[in-house]
Motif scaffolding. Structure first.
Motif, PDB file in Angstrom:
ATOM      1  N   THR A  71     -10.431  12.565 -13.490  1.00  0.00           N
ATOM      2  CA  THR A  71     -10.960  13.350 -12.375  1.00  0.00           C
ATOM      3  C   THR A  71      -9.777  13.716 -11.503  1.00  0.00           C
ATOM      4  OG1 THR A  71     -12.679  13.409 -10.671  1.00  0.00           O
ATOM      5  CG2 THR A  71     -11.480  11.336 -10.917  1.00  0.00           C
ATOM      6  N   ASN A  72      -9.988  14.568 -10.517  1.00  0.00           N
ATOM      7  CA  ASN A  72      -8.852  15.004  -9.702  1.00  0.00           C
ATOM      8  C   ASN A  72      -8.454  13.973  -8.650  1.00  0.00           C
ATOM      9  OD1 ASN A  72     -11.038  15.489  -7.934  1.00  0.00           O
ATOM     10  ND2 ASN A  72     -10.944  17.704  -8.258  1.00  0.00           N
ATOM     11  N   VAL A  73      -9.438  13.437  -7.916  1.00  0.00           N
ATOM     12  CA  VAL A  73      -9.132  12.508  -6.833  1.00  0.00           C
ATOM     13  C   VAL A  73     -10.246  11.465  -6.722  1.00  0.00           C
ATOM     14  CG1 VAL A  73     -10.189  13.922  -5.009  1.00  0.00           C
ATOM     15  CG2 VAL A  73      -8.326  12.385  -4.414  1.00  0.00           C
ATOM     16  N   LEU A  74      -9.856  10.251  -6.412  1.00  0.00           N
ATOM     17  CA  LEU A  74     -10.794   9.159  -6.146  1.00  0.00           C
ATOM     18  C   LEU A  74     -10.463   8.573  -4.781  1.00  0.00           C
ATOM     19  CD1 LEU A  74     -10.708   7.265  -9.573  1.00  0.00           C
ATOM     20  CD2 LEU A  74     -12.592   8.656  -8.681  1.00  0.00           C
ATOM     21  N   SER A  75     -11.485   8.104  -4.088  1.00  0.00           N
ATOM     22  CA  SER A  75     -11.292   7.502  -2.762  1.00  0.00           C
ATOM     23  C   SER A  75     -12.014   6.168  -2.682  1.00  0.00           C
ATOM     24  CB  SER A  75     -11.855   8.425  -1.674  1.00  0.00           C
ATOM     25  OG  SER A  75     -11.200   9.655  -1.667  1.00  0.00           O
ATOM     26  N   TRP A  76     -11.371   5.202  -2.025  1.00  0.00           N
ATOM     27  CA  TRP A  76     -11.960   3.893  -1.768  1.00  0.00           C
ATOM     28  C   TRP A  76     -11.872   3.615  -0.276  1.00  0.00           C
ATOM     29  CZ3 TRP A  76      -8.593   4.918  -5.746  1.00  0.00           C
ATOM     30  CH2 TRP A  76      -9.099   4.742  -7.036  1.00  0.00           C
ATOM     31  N   PRO A  77     -12.955   3.878   0.463  1.00  0.00           N
ATOM     32  CA  PRO A  77     -12.922   3.617   1.907  1.00  0.00           C
ATOM     33  C   PRO A  77     -12.863   2.123   2.208  1.00  0.00           C
ATOM     34  CG  PRO A  77     -15.031   4.598   1.240  1.00  0.00           C
ATOM     35  CD  PRO A  77     -14.199   4.451   0.011  1.00  0.00           C
ATOM     36  N   SER A  78     -12.173   1.783   3.282  1.00  0.00           N
ATOM     37  CA  SER A  78     -12.075   0.375   3.682  1.00  0.00           C
ATOM     38  C   SER A  78     -13.365  -0.112   4.329  1.00  0.00           C
ATOM     39  CB  SER A  78     -10.906   0.178   4.636  1.00  0.00           C
ATOM     40  OG  SER A  78     -11.098   0.944   5.809  1.00  0.00           O
ATOM     41  N   GLU A  79     -14.157   0.813   4.863  1.00  0.00           N
ATOM     42  CA  GLU A  79     -15.430   0.467   5.503  1.00  0.00           C
ATOM     43  C   GLU A  79     -16.454   1.545   5.189  1.00  0.00           C
ATOM     44  OE1 GLU A  79     -15.307  -0.426   9.688  1.00  0.00           O
ATOM     45  OE2 GLU A  79     -13.256  -1.176   9.527  1.00  0.00           O
ATOM     46  N   GLU A  80     -17.709   1.169   5.221  1.00  0.00           N
ATOM     47  CA  GLU A  80     -18.793   2.139   5.057  1.00  0.00           C
ATOM     48  C   GLU A  80     -18.990   2.848   6.394  1.00  0.00           C
ATOM     49  OE1 GLU A  80     -21.384   4.626   3.838  1.00  0.00           O
ATOM     50  OE2 GLU A  80     -20.544   3.229   2.384  1.00  0.00           O
ATOM     51  N   ARG A  81     -18.844   4.163   6.385  1.00  0.00           N
ATOM     52  CA  ARG A  81     -18.959   4.929   7.627  1.00  0.00           C
ATOM     53  C   ARG A  81     -19.958   6.075   7.518  1.00  0.00           C
ATOM     54  NH1 ARG A  81     -13.183   4.035   7.263  1.00  0.00           N
ATOM     55  NH2 ARG A  81     -12.504   2.734   8.984  1.00  0.00           N
ATOM     56  N   ALA A  82     -20.733   6.107   6.458  1.00  0.00           N
ATOM     57  CA  ALA A  82     -21.647   7.220   6.211  1.00  0.00           C
ATOM     58  C   ALA A  82     -22.587   7.443   7.391  1.00  0.00           C
ATOM     59  CB  ALA A  82     -22.460   6.975   4.941  1.00  0.00           C
TER      60      ALA A  82
END
Length: 173
Positions: A71-82
């Motif tokens: 895939t082009n980019v992956l992200s792993w947030p440090s906290e859930e901010r949705a």
């Protein structure tokens, strides 16, 4: 007088390169983070970026998303901010302890292939994907139409400050 010119922001990027084809990924990532911070009126943020190839990102995609493909980019947030409701702003970091936003991996091969297929400059496409990944770290998403509209609008506005054309407009004649 725009507040963005007066803003004092602290953008910290930690870049690791596993693929020597990445040229100035650190500079592009720093510019993208600074633009996101300024646009969202945030004071500071720290992001780690891994510049890799398709093989490495396919392994990461399989491990973390169960999809053994590049895939082009992956992200792993440090906290859930949705956000609590579709189309609403996520819970952006405000406290000093919330400065570490998370990690991003970006694949050279996929980025280069997409840029060529879309007739876009490589640097512009990579900058778009970095802004996109950083916004994911902040809780923005595109899982439903309302969230996608918000995220895409912000991407276009932020990219405009960096001189990058709207990535959602068709290129060509």
């Amino acid at each position: 007088m725009p507040h963005q010119a007066e803003a004092q922001v602290d953008a910290c990027i930690d870049v690791s390169l596993e693929d020597d084809r990445w040229i100035d990924l650190e500079g592009r990532a720093h510019a993208a983070l600074l633009a996101v911070l300024t646009h969202l009126d945030l004071d500071e943020g720290e992001v780690s970026v891994l510049g890799c190839d398709d093989a490495r990102i396919a392994t990461l995609n399989a491990e973390f998303r169960g999809k053994p493909t590049p895939t082009n980019v992956l992200s792993w947030p440090s906290e859930e901010r949705a956000a609590d409701t579709p189309g609403a702003m996520p819970h952006l970091p405000t406290a000093p302890h919330e400065v570490e936003w998370g990690d991003i991996a970006i694949a050279y091969d996929t980025c280069a292939a997409e840029a060529q297929a879309q007739s876009k400059p490589f640097d512009a496409h990579v900058t778009h994907l970095l802004v996109h990944g950083i916004l994911h770290l902040l809780g923005f998403d595109h899982e439903n139409d309302a969230d996608a509209q918000l995220m895409e609008r912000l991407e276009v506005e932020i990219l405009d400050t960096l001189g990058v054309p709207d990535p959602y407009q068709e290129s060509g004649a």
